[in-house]
Motif scaffolding. Structure first.
Motif, PDB file in Angstrom:
ATOM      1  N   GLU A   1      13.373 -70.739 107.022  1.00  0.00           N
ATOM      2  CA  GLU A   1      14.661 -70.824 108.069  1.00  0.00           C
ATOM      3  C   GLU A   1      14.735 -72.014 108.625  1.00  0.00           C
ATOM      4  OE1 GLU A   1      16.032 -66.405 108.862  1.00  0.00           O
ATOM      5  OE2 GLU A   1      15.437 -67.591 110.731  1.00  0.00           O
TER       6      GLU A   1
ATOM      7  N   HIS B   1       9.047 -66.706 106.488  1.00  0.00           N
ATOM      8  CA  HIS B   1      10.807 -66.581 106.574  1.00  0.00           C
ATOM      9  C   HIS B   1      11.258 -67.297 107.769  1.00  0.00           C
ATOM     10  CE1 HIS B   1      14.695 -64.850 106.709  1.00  0.00           C
ATOM     11  NE2 HIS B   1      14.733 -64.618 107.837  1.00  0.00           N
TER      12      HIS B   1
ATOM     13  N   GLU C   1      21.389 -63.313 114.021  1.00  0.00           N
ATOM     14  CA  GLU C   1      21.683 -64.299 112.865  1.00  0.00           C
ATOM     15  C   GLU C   1      22.515 -63.812 112.093  1.00  0.00           C
ATOM     16  OE1 GLU C   1      17.120 -66.226 112.412  1.00  0.00           O
ATOM     17  OE2 GLU C   1      17.643 -64.199 111.152  1.00  0.00           O
TER      18      GLU C   1
ATOM     19  N   HIS D   1      17.040 -59.722 116.670  1.00  0.00           N
ATOM     20  CA  HIS D   1      17.256 -60.999 116.007  1.00  0.00           C
ATOM     21  C   HIS D   1      17.906 -61.280 114.749  1.00  0.00           C
ATOM     22  CE1 HIS D   1      15.824 -64.848 115.033  1.00  0.00           C
ATOM     23  NE2 HIS D   1      15.122 -64.614 114.123  1.00  0.00           N
TER      24      HIS D   1
ATOM     25  N   HIS E   1      12.562 -67.425 117.453  1.00  0.00           N
ATOM     26  CA  HIS E   1      11.407 -67.199 116.554  1.00  0.00           C
ATOM     27  C   HIS E   1      10.266 -67.704 117.446  1.00  0.00           C
ATOM     28  CE1 HIS E   1      13.927 -68.596 112.766  1.00  0.00           C
ATOM     29  NE2 HIS E   1      14.139 -67.673 113.149  1.00  0.00           N
TER      30      HIS E   1
HETATM   31 FE   LIG Z   1      15.334 -65.835 112.072  1.00  0.00          FE
END
Ligand SMILES: [Fe+2]
Length: 191
Positions: free
Chosen positions: A59, A55, A131, A127, A82
């Motif tokens: 992203e 992921h 987002e 997180h 991240h």
């Molecule tokens: Fe993320």
């Protein structure tokens, strides 16, 4: 405020919320003196952590890359988070290795793993909310739904078969039947 625009994070974040929660649940109920149960937890952990890595990779390679072309600063916070989360994943993975390898110490390692995992769950969930609240707004600002669909296709077509199977496994129990059916159809093309 809700709007009818395309929600980029809907599917992946549903799968991730489920995967991490399942790992928390399993690590809480595992009998650590039973090597079979420990192995199952180990396999689950590796799979969930792999999903998180896929992921973050996708992203950054697609959504955030396109966003940076519009505003070079817009991806900084996501990438920073991240990096922090990736470090936590590595720590959890090495604890999981030790649980499996050092059987006589499994109870001690498992306590540390559980404590760190629930902290990680809190960090990762916040997180994702950020987002969904902040990055999503920026994506809506710079891209049409058609362009966002194209980003999604770009991600989907770059996935390996095994990677798609992991997503499907964690997404399917969390979506209404018509979407579940659609993903099950897509799965057939990978088998
Ligand atoms: Fe993320």
């Amino acid at each position: 405020m809700q709007n009818s625009r395309k929600k980029v994070y809907d599917f992946p974040h549903k799968a991730i919320r489920y995967g991490i929660s399942k790992l928390v649940q399993e690590s809480s109920k595992t009998e650590y003196s039973d090597s079979k149960e420990v192995f199952q937890l180990f396999e689950l952990g590796k799979e969930v952590f792999q999903m998180l890595k896929i992921h973050a990779r996708d992203e950054e390679a697609v959504s955030l890359k396109h966003l940076e072309e519009k505003d070079p600063q817009a991806s900084l916070k996501d990438k920073e988070e991240h990096k922090y989360l990736e470090e936590k994943i590595e720590e959890l993975e090495s604890l999981l290795d030790r649980i499996k390898e050092e059987v006589e110490q499994a109870n001690i390692h498992s306590e540390e793993f559980y404590t760190k995992l629930i902290r990680f769950q809190t960090d990762y969930f916040s997180h994702m909310s950020r987002e969904e609240e902040e990055t999503q707004v920026r994506l809506h600002l710079y891209f049409s739904d058609q362009e966002l669909d194209d980003h999604q296709k770009e991600i989907m077509s770059s996935l390996g078969g095994d990677e798609f199977k992991i997503w499907a496994k964690y997404l399917i129990p969390n979506v209404p039947t018509p979407i579940k059916n659609r993903f099950e159809e897509m799965l057939k093309t990978y088998s």
